[in-house]
Scaffold this active site. Structure first.
Site, PDB file in Angstrom:
ATOM      1  CG  HIS A  14      70.655  29.284  15.046  1.00 47.36           C
ATOM      2  ND1 HIS A  14      71.502  30.177  15.648  1.00 47.36           N
ATOM      3  CD2 HIS A  14      69.855  30.021  14.239  1.00 47.36           C
ATOM      4  CE1 HIS A  14      71.228  31.406  15.238  1.00 47.36           C
ATOM      5  NE2 HIS A  14      70.226  31.340  14.382  1.00 47.36           N
ATOM      6  CG  ASP A  25      74.817  21.878  21.021  1.00 43.63           C
ATOM      7  OD1 ASP A  25      73.994  22.577  20.406  1.00 43.63           O
ATOM      8  OD2 ASP A  25      74.934  21.892  22.263  1.00 43.63           O
TER       9      ASP A  25
HETATM   10  P1  ADQ Z   1      70.752  26.219  22.297  1.00 43.18           P
HETATM   11  O1  ADQ Z   1      70.475  24.770  22.061  1.00 43.18           O
HETATM   12  O2  ADQ Z   1      69.786  26.924  23.137  1.00 43.18           O
HETATM   13  O3  ADQ Z   1      70.941  27.018  20.931  1.00 43.18           O
HETATM   14  P2  ADQ Z   1      73.453  27.079  23.411  1.00 43.18           P
HETATM   15  O4  ADQ Z   1      74.261  27.539  22.260  1.00 43.18           O
HETATM   16  O5  ADQ Z   1      74.230  26.222  24.346  1.00 43.18           O
HETATM   17  O6  ADQ Z   1      72.222  26.196  23.006  1.00 43.18           O
HETATM   18  O7  ADQ Z   1      72.865  28.279  24.277  1.00 43.18           O
HETATM   19  C1  ADQ Z   1      72.380  29.457  23.739  1.00 43.18           C
HETATM   20  C2  ADQ Z   1      72.330  30.542  24.831  1.00 43.18           C
HETATM   21  O8  ADQ Z   1      71.451  30.175  25.902  1.00 43.18           O
HETATM   22  C3  ADQ Z   1      73.688  30.803  25.462  1.00 43.18           C
HETATM   23  O9  ADQ Z   1      73.935  32.193  25.463  1.00 43.18           O
HETATM   24  C4  ADQ Z   1      73.565  30.264  26.882  1.00 43.18           C
HETATM   25  O10 ADQ Z   1      74.293  30.993  27.848  1.00 43.18           O
HETATM   26  C5  ADQ Z   1      72.090  30.358  27.150  1.00 43.18           C
HETATM   27  N1  ADQ Z   1      71.735  29.273  28.084  1.00 43.18           N
HETATM   28  C6  ADQ Z   1      71.895  27.954  27.886  1.00 43.18           C
HETATM   29  N2  ADQ Z   1      71.514  27.253  28.984  1.00 43.18           N
HETATM   30  C7  ADQ Z   1      71.113  28.168  29.896  1.00 43.18           C
HETATM   31  C8  ADQ Z   1      70.618  28.103  31.242  1.00 43.18           C
HETATM   32  N3  ADQ Z   1      70.500  26.937  31.855  1.00 43.18           N
HETATM   33  N4  ADQ Z   1      70.298  29.262  31.864  1.00 43.18           N
HETATM   34  C9  ADQ Z   1      70.448  30.451  31.232  1.00 43.18           C
HETATM   35  N5  ADQ Z   1      70.923  30.572  29.978  1.00 43.18           N
HETATM   36  C10 ADQ Z   1      71.247  29.463  29.323  1.00 43.18           C
HETATM   37  C11 ADQ Z   1      70.928  26.743  19.519  1.00 43.18           C
HETATM   38  C12 ADQ Z   1      71.773  25.559  19.049  1.00 43.18           C
HETATM   39  C13 ADQ Z   1      73.223  25.733  19.493  1.00 43.18           C
HETATM   40  C14 ADQ Z   1      73.764  27.076  18.986  1.00 43.18           C
HETATM   41  C15 ADQ Z   1      72.815  28.210  19.353  1.00 43.18           C
HETATM   42  C16 ADQ Z   1      73.228  29.521  18.694  1.00 43.18           C
HETATM   43  O11 ADQ Z   1      71.245  24.336  19.551  1.00 43.18           O
HETATM   44  O12 ADQ Z   1      74.030  24.666  18.990  1.00 43.18           O
HETATM   45  O13 ADQ Z   1      75.030  27.307  19.569  1.00 43.18           O
HETATM   46  O14 ADQ Z   1      71.488  27.932  18.914  1.00 43.18           O
HETATM   47  O15 ADQ Z   1      73.390  29.387  17.310  1.00 43.18           O
END
Ligand code: ADQ
Length: 459
Positions: free
Chosen positions: A156, A365
């Site tokens: 991821h 990211d």
């Molecule tokens: P994350 O680093 O967690 O994931 P992201 O893809 O931005 O980052 O978010 C994943 C989920 O968490 C999204 O559905 C988002 O809405 C939710 N989320 C993020 N911040 C939040 C908050 N403050 N409150 C509530 N919900 C929140 C990792 C990788 C990413 C990749 C994902 C999926 O780092 O690059 O996109 O996995 O593969």
């Protein structure tokens, strides 16, 4: 039909259906629902001694199998090697990198434990889908224990350039472990290129393929890019349905007609929050006419509080927000509202829909699903504008966003200013084009392509 066995560090048991499950969990759960299956991983609890038996819970066609972890093993494997060695390396943030051999040993031991506990639950026809950097050695451990099923791995986070990867003393061992999978998936073509370059060095892939021939029929490992997507209709529906919720109405009332800039992230140094705060201050400095006409809402709940860098960034942001508000606030205006807590998905989607600008400026990211959710949540006839880091995987698909370099504070400020003043016609056009991309490449496409690749691996 074959069952899908998903394995990840944590098992995300949904509470309240799609209202609570985010990004990855939605995709994995949909694959499990369609094929029937099992989700295996840690239950979030640590124990003093040896972890006990697997706990099994059934929910329709899905079973959840979870285990405890020993307190110290968890500290070394999770806070240590996974999040203090691998995470910074994968995000090109070497200032946060640290390596300890005993942490890597614990990482291997926890992977071996996962394999031992999972093996008795497997059936011959299963397809195994392993998620993320915590579990790179799992396929080798499962093979060693006798598993013959196709095993796929999905990363991821970004796969770093070989010159960055080489900083990690055990990088060759990890590359060999990756080559033990039948399918290896990355977020973007760039990550795939980096991986291929890394295994071409000293023919690490070739050596491992030779090893694999001893345990199961040789088939070339399939490595590909599988960019993760979102459930576009679900985000859209949540955004529209939730606009009348009390917390959304309160937020809007407090804008007093000002344009809303929004950021939603886990509190993580890779998300570029201090630079984003500085860019916002620079915006107010460089474009004084917009003071008192914009309001920046940043939502960032704490994560990984066991890692020191995460506690430090929290403090840094509180200080920065205080300083910027102290400098620019007026009697009727607070420039930044920084909320250190989580909101449920319906509320987030409704907030996105109210915003004129979505700020997604990670220093690096894998993908960033917030960028995609922000686009999906907009009103198509009057959409907000996404300001997106060039260094997020999402930028390879969302090329009509206002793309910025997150390290360039003046550049981000200019990008936000451009977004705030973009004519409606241009906003509608850019948004429509990105929405079409999101629909083509949604969460269903992501999981079915990966499961198809696993099925092909069996043949
Ligand atoms: P994350 O680093 O967690 O994931 P992201 O893809 O931005 O980052 O978010 C994943 C989920 O968490 C999204 O559905 C988002 O809405 C939710 N989320 C993020 N911040 C939040 C908050 N403050 N409150 C509530 N919900 C929140 C990792 C990788 C990413 C990749 C994902 C999926 O780092 O690059 O996109 O996995 O593969």
């Amino acid at each position: 039909m074959s069952r899908v066995i998903a394995v990840s560090n944590r098992v995300a048991r949904p509470r309240g259906g799609s209202k609570s499950a985010g990004g990855l969990a939605v995709g994995v759960l949909a694959a499990l629902k369609e094929h029937g299956g099992l989700w295996f991983g840690w239950n979030g609890r640590t124990v003093r001694g040896e972890p006990g038996d697997v706990t099994l819970e059934e929910d329709g066609r899905i079973s959840y199998a979870t285990i405890d972890l020993n307190e110290q093993a968890y500290e070394l494997y999770y806070n240590g090697f996974s999040n203090t060695s691998l995470w910074p390396i994968c995000h090109y943030l070497l200032g946060f990198f640290r390596y300890e051999r005993r942490e890597f040993d614990a990482y291997r031991r926890v992977n071996a434990l996962f394999a031992r506990k999972l093996l008795p639950l497997l059936q011959p026809d299963d397809l195994i889908w392993v998620h993320d950097y915590h579990l790179i050695p799992l396929a080798s451990e499962l093979r060693r224990a006798g598993a013959r099923q196709p095993i796929g791995f999905y990363l991821h986070v970004p796969f770093p350039d070989i010159e960055v990867l080489r900083v990690l003393p055990v990088y060759r061992e990890l590359l060999r472990s990756l080559c033990a999978y039948d399918v290896v998936g990355f977020q973007t073509p760039r990550d795939l290129r980096c991986f291929k370059e890394a295994i071409a060095e000293r023919d690490i892939g070739g050596l491992e393929r030779a090893d694999r021939r001893n345990t199961r029929p040789a088939a070339p490992m399939h490595a590909d890019a599988f960019p993760i997507g979102i459930d576009v209709d679900d985000c859209q529906a949540l955004a529209m349905e939730s606009g009348e919720q009390d917390n959304v109405r309160r937020m809007v009332r407090h804008l007093h007609g000002r344009q809303l800039l929004i950021g939603v992230d886990r509190l993580d140094y890779s998300k570029g929050l201090p630079d984003r705060f500085r860019a916002f201050a620079r915006l107010l400095e460089n474009y004084p006419a917009i003071r008192n006409h914009v309001s920046y809402l940043q939502i960032a709940p704490a994560t990984r509080s066991g890692v020191r860098a995460y506690a430090e960034i929290r403090q840094e942001l509180e200080q920065l927000a205080g300083k910027i508000n102290g400098e620019f606030a007026d009697i009727d205006w607070v420039p930044i509202r920084y909320l250190n807590r989580a909101f449920d998905r319906p509320t987030l989607m409704a907030f996105f829909r109210e915003a004129s600008v979505g700020l997604v400026t990670p220093l690096r990211d894998g993908m960033n699903l917030v960028a995609k959710e922000f686009i999906a949540a907009q009103d198509e006839t009057d959409p907000g504008v996404l300001v997106l880091s060039q260094l997020a995987g999402a930028a390879e698909e969302l090329t009509e966003a206002v793309l910025v370099n997150p390290y360039d504070v003046d550049g981000v400020a200019d990008g936000v200013h451009r977004a705030l003043s973009m004519p409606r016609e241009e906003r509608v056009e850019r948004h429509a084009s990105m929405l079409a991309t999101l629909r083509r490449n949604d969460i269903t496409a992501w999981r079915s392509r990966f499961v198809d690749a696993l099925l092909a691996a069996r043949q």
